[in-house]
Every structure is written in structure tokens, then in C-alpha cells.
Design an enzyme around this catalytic site. Structure first.
Site, short mmCIF file in Angstrom:
data_model
loop_
_atom_site.label_atom_id
_atom_site.label_comp_id
_atom_site.label_asym_id
_atom_site.label_seq_id
_atom_site.Cartn_x
_atom_site.Cartn_y
_atom_site.Cartn_z
CE LYS A 2 7.23 -0.94 1.33
NZ LYS A 2 6.62 -1.75 0.25
C1 PLP Z 1 5.79 -2.30 -0.73
C2 PLP Z 1 6.05 -3.45 -1.64
C3 PLP Z 1 5.01 -4.17 -2.24
C4 PLP Z 1 3.57 -3.80 -2.06
O1 PLP Z 1 3.16 -3.86 -0.73
P1 PLP Z 1 1.96 -2.96 -0.23
O2 PLP Z 1 1.81 -3.28 1.21
O3 PLP Z 1 0.76 -3.36 -0.99
O4 PLP Z 1 2.34 -1.55 -0.48
C5 PLP Z 1 5.36 -5.25 -3.02
N1 PLP Z 1 6.65 -5.60 -3.22
C6 PLP Z 1 7.67 -4.93 -2.68
C7 PLP Z 1 9.06 -5.35 -2.92
C8 PLP Z 1 7.39 -3.82 -1.88
O5 PLP Z 1 8.39 -3.13 -1.34
#
Ligand code: PLP
Length: 316
Positions: free
Chosen positions: A160
Site C-alpha cells: 500500500k
Molecule cells: C488495500 C487494497 C486492496 C485490498 O486489500 P485488503 O487487505 O483486503 O484491504 C486491494 N487493492 C489495492 C490497490 C489496495 O490498496
């Protein structure tokens, strides 16, 4: 109210009053380009007067992974961060569905150029209200974006990393301007990667099929949970592999998943109707199971939720 905010946030190792958490404007220039974050949700159980935080240790482990990839030093243990979050939720009396967002960024970068690696990182954790839309009947229509999903040769898709999000934002703006709700991005190989900010899965011929973790997707904790539920609780075969866009057109069910998306049924892709154009039976079964887990009423809740009891203050 839109301007409502919690009383406290956690910043640089301590709880700080919301109003007092300020930085100098010149710090904005470069501090955010290398920032990484987490998105975590807590679900309110009124009967137990308890907030159930979903997979908190897994989210904090991914924060550490994100910081490692962008070479931000982490000055706290994951246990310290977990305690900081529980204390913050308690101080803010977050007796409703809550989003928790840790953000790590290179600090004291004012006046400096973008350098090789940040010597110092600051960590901020804030919370805000975010109601669930699970089982509300909310559905989306998707288009395949003309933007390509960032690849691992350009940016790190699996973490992220804040600067990754321009890619998904451009795709979303295009989709919304064209009358859709959400964009699906293909990777440079032309295979389905993910939605902007959520992973994608489909049901076809009784199997749950989703792009594998080397397709340029974020390593989603929700996706991982749903694959486990599908395999172990619903007895559905799961395939993690490259996915073609035309397979999606022919799918019986499509949904997106993630902390923000939860499970969101997708009833059209590029104006092809998916199944009968409504939330499908497997998606609904997953939603029901997931909802119970998140609210502490499923046997899996214990392993996957961190409980923060928040008794209402008794007024004499
Ligand atoms: C946060 C996110 C997700 C989903 O991830 P989780 O861990 O399930 O919250 C999917 N794609 C992107 C680009 C993200 O930033």
C-alpha cells in the site's frame, strides 16, 4: 456530520489531540511521495458493546512489509502499534463501524531533495467512521480501464504505497466519467489485475477464480480470508491464476473485495450483464459468512478479530 472527527489520533509515539497534530506546510513537498499506509476496519457489535477489528496483526505485518519495500525505518514493534490502536479506539470511544488508517512517511524532509532512503519515518494513526455496506443490496457496474495496472517493474503493486494510487485514481475518474461505478485494470500482459483499490474475483462453472498474487495485485488480506472461507466453509474449488477479460464477461458472478470494498457484487462488466444481473448465490453466501465473522458471531471471529470492549459511560 462531515466535519466530525475523533478526539485523538496517535502520532510519533503518543496520543495527540486532533487539533494539535499539525506539520509545517513545507513538509508536504516530498514527505508523501514515499508514504505507505494501511486500511483496517473495526465492526461494532452493539449486544457485546465491543469493536471487532478484523485481522489487525496481519494488517500491521503488511504495514511493516510496505515500509521495508520503500526503505522507511520502523521504530516500533508490531505489538506496540497494536496497543496504540487499541488505546486510541478506547480513547475515542469508537462505538460504531470504524476505519483505522496508519500512515508512515519520511519526516523532516522540508528543504531536502528526494534522497536515496529516508533516515527517519513518522507514523500517524487516525480513525474515522465508516459504515458497512455488506448485504445492503449495493452493486456496481465495471468497465475495463484504458489505463494499465502498474507492474512490479515500475512500482511495487503488492504493497500500500501511496504513490501507486494515482494509477487507480485515473482509472476510477475515467470509469465514473463514462457512467460506470468502478474500473478493472489489466496488467501489462493483458490479464485482469484488480479494481482500483480492491481485488477482483469471479464464479464460473462452480469455481471461484481470481488473479494470482503475481498478476500485479495488492496482497489483499480480505481476498485471503474469502479464499479460505470459500474452500473450507463453502466447499468451493478455488483457482488463483491469470484471468482473461473475456472470462469475466462470461462469469456467473463477479465481485470485488477489500477492506474498503468489503464484498461488492459487480453486475455488469463493459455492459455485459453478469449472470442474471443481480447479486449471485455464492457472492451472497460469502457476504453472509463474512458479515457474521466481522461482527463476532461466527466460529472464525475468534481467530480473525481483535476485540476492543467499549462499555457505554454510565451517567448517574
Ligand atoms: C488495500 C487494497 C486492496 C485490498 O486489500 P485488503 O487487505 O483486503 O484491504 C486491494 N487493492 C489495492 C490497490 C489496495 O490498496
Amino acid at each position: 456530520m462531515a466535519d466530525q472527527h475523533p478526539k485523538y489520533l496517535w502520532w510519533r509515539g503518543e496520543q495527540v489531540r486532533w487539533e494539535d497534530a499539525t506539520v509545517h506546510v513545507t513538509d508536504l513537498a516530498w514527505s508523501t511521495v514515499g508514504a505507505v499506509f494501511e486500511g483496517i476496519r473495526g465492526y461494532w457489535n452493539e449486544d457485546q458493546e465491543t469493536l471487532f477489528i478484523f485481522r489487525l496483526p496481519e494488517h500491521l505485518a503488511r504495514l511493516a512489509d510496505s515500509m521495508k519495500v520503500v526503505r522507511l525505518p520502523l521504530a516500533y514493534s508490531l505489538d506496540e502499534l497494536q496497543s496504540a490502536i487499541i488505546d486510541l479506539i478506547t480513547a475515542n470511544e469508537s462505538r460504531e463501524d470504524t476505519y483505522i488508517r496508519p500512515l508512515a512517511y519520511s519526516s523532516r524532509s522540508s528543504g531536502k531533495r528526494l534522497s536515496a532512503a529516508a533516515a527517519e519515518a513518522d507514523l500517524l494513526i487516525n480513525t474515522n467512521v465508516m459504515p458497512t455496506h455488506l448485504l445492503t443490496g449495493y452493486t456496481q457496474k465495471a468497465r475495463i480501464s484504458s489505463w494499465t495496472r502498474i507492474s512490479d517493474t515500475v512500482m511495487p503493486p503488492r504493497i500500500k504505497n501511496i504513490s501507486n494510487y494515482r494509477n487507480g485514481q485515473l482509472a476510477t475518474m475515467e470509469a465514473v466519467q463514462d457512467g460506470y461505478d468502478v474500473a478493472f485494470l489489466l496488467n501489462p500482459q493483458g490479464k485482469v489485475a484488480e479494481a482500483s483499490g480492491a481485488c477482483v474475483a469471479m464464479i464460473r462453472r462452480g469455481k471461484l477464480i481470481t488473479p494470482d498474487v503475481t498478476s500485479g495485485i495488492l496482497e489483499s488480506i480480505t481476498r485471503d480470508a474469502l479464499l479460505t472461507i470459500a474452500r473450507e466453509d463453502l466447499g468451493i474449488e478455488v483457482e488463483e491464476r491469470p484471468v482473461d477479460r473475456t472470462e469475466m464477461y462470461l462469469a456467473d458472478e463477479v465481485f470485488t473485495c477489500g477492506t474498503a470494498a468489503e464484498i461488492t457484487p459487480v453486475v455488469e462488466v463493459d455492459r455485459y450483464q453478469i449472470g442474471d444481473g443481480e447479486t449471485g448465490p455464492v457472492t451472497k453466501a460469502l457476504e453472509q459468512k463474512f458479515q457474521a465473522i466481522l461482527h463476532g458471531t461466527d466460529p472464525r471471529s475468534e481467530a480473525w478479530c481483535t476485540l476492543v470492549p467499549l462499555r457505554a459511560a454510565v451517567h448517574a
